[in-house]
Motif scaffolding. Structure first.
Motif, PDB file in Angstrom:
ATOM      1  N   TRP A 144       0.819  -1.157   0.002  1.00 36.79           N
ATOM      2  CA  TRP A 144      -0.094  -0.055  -0.166  1.00 36.79           C
ATOM      3  C   TRP A 144       0.713   1.404  -0.035  1.00 36.79           C
ATOM      4  CZ3 TRP A 144      -4.149  -1.902   4.069  1.00 36.79           C
ATOM      5  CH2 TRP A 144      -4.900  -2.653   3.393  1.00 36.79           C
ATOM      6  N   ASN A 145       1.938   1.277   0.611  1.00 34.76           N
ATOM      7  CA  ASN A 145       2.690   2.440   0.812  1.00 34.76           C
ATOM      8  C   ASN A 145       3.344   2.838  -0.479  1.00 34.76           C
ATOM      9  OD1 ASN A 145       4.255   4.830   2.220  1.00 34.76           O
ATOM     10  ND2 ASN A 145       5.919   3.462   1.565  1.00 34.76           N
ATOM     11  N   THR A 146       4.055   1.688  -1.086  1.00 34.06           N
ATOM     12  CA  THR A 146       4.674   1.880  -2.533  1.00 34.06           C
ATOM     13  C   THR A 146       3.541   2.358  -3.552  1.00 34.06           C
ATOM     14  OG1 THR A 146       5.914  -0.069  -1.799  1.00 34.06           O
ATOM     15  CG2 THR A 146       6.050   0.535  -4.159  1.00 34.06           C
ATOM     16  N   LEU A 147       2.292   2.099  -3.408  1.00 28.45           N
ATOM     17  CA  LEU A 147       1.414   2.307  -4.208  1.00 28.45           C
ATOM     18  C   LEU A 147       0.959   3.844  -4.262  1.00 28.45           C
ATOM     19  CD1 LEU A 147      -1.176  -0.614  -4.343  1.00 28.45           C
ATOM     20  CD2 LEU A 147       0.634  -0.340  -5.804  1.00 28.45           C
ATOM     21  N   ASP A 148       0.944   4.179  -2.895  1.00 31.36           N
ATOM     22  CA  ASP A 148       0.580   5.589  -2.478  1.00 31.36           C
ATOM     23  C   ASP A 148       1.621   6.547  -2.769  1.00 31.36           C
ATOM     24  OD1 ASP A 148      -1.340   7.280  -1.047  1.00 31.36           O
ATOM     25  OD2 ASP A 148       0.547   7.535   0.361  1.00 31.36           O
TER      26      ASP A 148
END
Length: 456
Positions: A289-293
């Motif tokens: 999720w952090n990478t996508l964000d």
């Protein structure tokens, strides 16, 4: 015919004498030479006490197969990768057991342009030939020439930053008595020449294959204190610790806190996308999720890949991705022939601190607050598939979004779990992350819940 148990999914690794010895190393070199028939390859080894003699035996096998060898001496894995794409050679072998116990050693093998040789791309053929011992006679033996790759390697490393833009920094560097120290010394000399204001505080710096301070593996919590304490003692801007062959680096912020590899992926994605908007970033499915964000925020495109260097490198080549990151602290770079490096990441972070005028903790604190994660938790289980099915069944009625790229990922909106069998060890690996603004329960409660299902 003997079965060689040191051949794994991605590399060669085994217990000394019983699984890996000089005779086996010779056969690996001989088989590599006969199958690929390169004119010249590079060979290097880490600092382990057994590495030099295994390297010599490997070179002897290569020479007997008619292959010329450039002997790089004591190197990290990425110096062999670098040699394999930078020099006019057709492959490379690094003798290393990375972070394995004292009584182990191994090898990482690549072809031209540092393309990995793993079980799907030739390692099984090398194993079969080494086991059969049916080597073709060779009329002309190859030669061995010592070669110092370090100056060219350091020159290449400096292309990832603009040295003149680096602000004054104090860095703790912990080689763990592994192979990283000689590169740090060479970079330090270059920085002095270019007036780059970086001061290095060196911990466990001397290469020592008896590992007086324990095997260099900063993933183990008990191995982190020496870096963390040095950061605080010297009021450093951040700390860097490497594993034995330094293809992975681990970062500590100015408060001495260890930063999960997951958030470093986001940080490096940001570093590249600030300079090159619209590029592709490859990531593994364990925590996402952090990478996508971050990648969305900086106008990039994410591409998901199975965990493991062979998969990441292949997808990066196919997609022409600028950077790929795994939460296990493997970071891959297009300009480094899609290989992983433990030197490029900290240089990029130093550049990012200089550009943003922020501390490392402030660069990652929002990510950590927004998407807290468990870090990887390992379980020894009798049957990984049964356990994965049990978790699957338990949550079926909650109708999570399911992704089977690697093991099983279940996305519940507010929290997400990935569970997968290790590619390299008899372990089940668990990762959980939350969306802090949506979760109604603590991270610990989810970890407890899934852990109980695993150990039931």
């Amino acid at each position: 015919m003997t079965t060689l148990t040191c051949f794994k999914a991605y590399d060669i690794r085994g217990k000394l004498e019983t699984e890996l010895n000089e005779e086996i190393a010779y056969k690996v070199g001989r088989a590599y030479g006969q199958i690929y028939q390169p004119k010249t390859i590079v060979v290097g080894c880490d600092v382990r006490l057994s590495s030099e003699s295994l390297k010599k035996a490997t070179i002897e096998g290569l020479n007997d197969a008619g292959v010329n060898v450039l002997d790089l001496g004591m190197t990290g894995t990425e110096e062999v990768y670098f040699g394999a794409f930078h020099l006019d050679v057709q492959g490379g072998i690094e003798v290393t057991a990375s972070h394995n116990p004292m009584d182990y050693n191994g090898m990482k093998l690549v072809r031209e342009n540092a393309r990995p040789i793993s079980a799907d791309t030739g390692l099984k053929e090398i194993q079969a030939l080494a086991e059969s011992n049916q080597f073709a006679p060779v009329t002309t033996k190859g030669t061995t020439t010592p070669y110092n790759i370090l100056p060219e390697f350091v020159t290449h490393l400096l292309t990832y930053i603009q040295p003149e833009r680096i602000q004054p920094l104090k860095l703790v560097v912990n080689s763990g008595n592994g192979a990283a120290g000689h590169v740090i010394d060479a970079l330090e000399a270059q920085f002095k020449q270019l007036n780059v204001p970086v001061e290095f505080i060196k911990v466990h710096h001397e290469a020592d294959g008896s590992f007086p301070n324990g095997i260099p593996n900063p993933l183990l919590v008990e191995n982190r204190a020496s870096t963390s304490e040095a950061v605080l003692e010297h009021q450093a801007d951040f700390g860097i610790a490497w594993d034995g062959d330094f293809d992975r680096c681990f970062l500590f912020d100015e408060k001495g806190q260890f930063i999960e590899g997951y958030y470093i992926v986001g940080l490096l994605a940001q570093a590249f996308l600030i300079q090159q908007p619209g590029e592709k970033i490859v990531h593994d499915p364990r925590l996402v999720w952090n990478t996508l964000d971050v990648v969305e925020k900086y106008q990039g495109t994410t591409v998901q890949s199975k965990s493991g260097h062979a998969f990441i490198k292949q997808i990066m080549r196919e997609q022409n991705a600028v950077y790929g990151g795994e939460m296990s602290a493997h970071h891959y770079f297009r300009d480094f022939a899609y290989c992983d490096s433990g030197m490029i990441p900290w240089l990029l972070v130093a550049a990012l601190l200089s550009e943003t005028k922020q501390s490392l903790s402030s660069l990652v604190e929002d990510m950590i607050a927004k998407f807290p994660c468990s870090g990887e938790i390992n379980f020894k289980v009798a049957d990984t598939q049964t356990v994965i099915q049990r978790i699957f069944d338990h949550y079926a009625d909650q109708k999570p979004e399911i992704d089977k790229t690697d093991g099983v990922s279940l996305d519940f909106g507010a929290w997400r779990v990935n569970i997968r069998a290790s590619n390299t060890e008899p372990l089940l690996r668990l990762n959980i992350e939350l969306r802090a603004d949506q979760a109604t329960r603590s991270l610990e409660s989810y970890v407890d819940e899934v852990s109980k299902l695993i150990t039931a």
